[in-house]
Write a protein that holds these residues in place. Structure first.
Motif, short mmCIF file in Angstrom:
data_model
loop_
_atom_site.label_atom_id
_atom_site.label_comp_id
_atom_site.label_asym_id
_atom_site.label_seq_id
_atom_site.Cartn_x
_atom_site.Cartn_y
_atom_site.Cartn_z
N TRP A 26 16.74 -36.75 44.74
CA TRP A 26 15.44 -37.40 44.92
C TRP A 26 14.99 -37.34 46.38
O TRP A 26 13.81 -37.32 46.67
N GLY A 50 25.26 -44.68 41.57
CA GLY A 50 24.19 -43.89 40.96
C GLY A 50 24.00 -42.61 41.75
O GLY A 50 22.88 -42.21 42.08
N GLU A 95 28.96 -43.31 38.79
CA GLU A 95 27.88 -43.02 37.83
C GLU A 95 28.17 -43.74 36.51
O GLU A 95 29.22 -44.37 36.35
N VAL A 96 27.23 -43.65 35.60
CA VAL A 96 27.42 -44.13 34.24
C VAL A 96 27.22 -42.94 33.29
O VAL A 96 26.68 -41.91 33.70
N GLN A 146 31.45 -51.28 33.30
CA GLN A 146 30.20 -52.05 33.49
C GLN A 146 30.32 -53.35 32.71
O GLN A 146 30.75 -53.32 31.55
N CYS A 200 20.75 -44.79 46.35
CA CYS A 200 19.62 -43.90 46.64
C CYS A 200 18.80 -43.73 45.35
O CYS A 200 19.29 -43.16 44.38
N TYR A 201 17.62 -44.27 45.37
CA TYR A 201 16.75 -44.24 44.18
C TYR A 201 17.47 -44.82 42.96
O TYR A 201 17.37 -44.27 41.85
N ASN A 261 18.10 -47.09 39.83
CA ASN A 261 17.01 -47.42 38.90
C ASN A 261 17.35 -48.52 37.89
O ASN A 261 16.77 -48.58 36.82
N TYR A 321 26.36 -55.18 41.24
CA TYR A 321 27.16 -54.50 42.27
C TYR A 321 27.15 -55.33 43.57
O TYR A 321 28.18 -55.54 44.19
C1 LIG Z 1 16.96 -41.92 39.90
S1 LIG Z 1 18.64 -41.43 39.73
C2 LIG Z 1 19.07 -41.13 41.45
C3 LIG Z 1 20.21 -40.16 41.56
C4 LIG Z 1 20.63 -39.83 43.00
N1 LIG Z 1 21.08 -41.01 43.70
C5 LIG Z 1 19.48 -39.21 43.78
O1 LIG Z 1 18.97 -39.82 44.71
O2 LIG Z 1 19.11 -38.06 43.45
C6 LIG Z 1 19.50 -42.98 39.42
C7 LIG Z 1 20.95 -42.77 39.01
O3 LIG Z 1 21.58 -44.04 38.86
C8 LIG Z 1 22.51 -43.94 37.79
N2 LIG Z 1 22.83 -45.29 37.31
C9 LIG Z 1 22.06 -46.12 36.55
N3 LIG Z 1 22.73 -47.28 36.30
C10 LIG Z 1 23.95 -47.17 36.91
C11 LIG Z 1 25.08 -48.03 37.02
N4 LIG Z 1 25.10 -49.23 36.44
N5 LIG Z 1 26.14 -47.61 37.75
C12 LIG Z 1 26.15 -46.39 38.33
N6 LIG Z 1 25.11 -45.52 38.25
C13 LIG Z 1 24.02 -45.90 37.55
C14 LIG Z 1 21.76 -43.08 36.77
O4 LIG Z 1 22.65 -42.50 35.82
C15 LIG Z 1 21.10 -42.05 37.68
O5 LIG Z 1 21.92 -40.90 37.87
#
Ligand SMILES: C[S@@+](CC[C@H](N)C(=O)[O-])C[C@H]1O[C@@H](n2cnc3c(N)ncnc32)[C@H](O)[C@@H]1O
Length: 151
Positions: free
Chosen positions: A38, A65, A87-88, A110, A126-127, A129, A137
């Motif tokens: 992103w 994430g 990640e998830v 989780q 980072c981004y 969501n 967390y």
């Molecule tokens: C918008 S993407 C951003 C990915 C990366 N950080 C970037 O900047 O390109 C958000 C990411 O958060 C991950 N995510 C969502 N809930 C999560 C959780 N509870 N624990 C870890 N990762 C999570 C999603 O699977 C996704 O890959």
């Protein structure tokens, strides 16, 4: 076009050419780039993160994430810091639909527990969501850098 870009990034990654990957930031390839990251970091972004983490005497970064982990790999290459990715949805990341991964992805339980959030590591979102998961967390984290915000 998107595939060409991915192949280019993968070739540079295999050859540890992280600076050249950062330079791709200047190429007008926003759609393909967004599939991997992103935010495409500049060297000065990485420098700021590196010096902030060292200023707080931390060992590295836990990126929550982290997606495919390209940002995290670049940060690790630039700084020499340890960068851990969470990640998830392990099933999806193991499927043929997922992006290639640039660091090892870890899939913590989780909701998260404090043991996975080492207090001597910075947290990076980072981004991110998922607001509920973000708060979970943060409430597990016993370190003090998670309140350093960058806009
Ligand atoms: C918008 S993407 C951003 C990915 C990366 N950080 C970037 O900047 O390109 C958000 C990411 O958060 C991950 N995510 C969502 N809930 C999560 C959780 N509870 N624990 C870890 N990762 C999570 C999603 O699977 C996704 O890959």
């Amino acid at each position: 076009m998107e595939d060409d870009f991915l192949v280019q990034v993968l070739n540079l990654y295999k050859n540890q050419k992280w600076k050249e990957i950062i330079e791709l930031n200047k190429v007008d390839n926003a759609v393909a780039a967004r599939k991997l990251l992103w935010v495409w970091p500049s060297e000065s972004n990485l420098q700021m993160m590196d010096s902030t983490i060292r200023q707080f005497s931390l060992y590295g970064v836990i990126s929550i994430g982290c997606g495919c982990g390209l940002f995290e790999w670049l940060l690790g290459q630039f700084s020499g810091l340890t960068v851990i990715g969470y990640e998830v949805n392990q099933e999806w990341w193991s499927s043929r639909y997922s992006n290639p991964q640039f660091i090892k992805l870890n899939f913590p339980d989780q909701p998260p527990t404090p043991e996975i959030l080492f207090p001597d590591y910075a947290l990076l979102f980072c981004y991110f969501n998922d607001g509920k998961a973000f708060r979970e967390y943060i409430s597990c984290y016993k370190g003090n850098l998670s309140r350093f915000w960058v806009k």
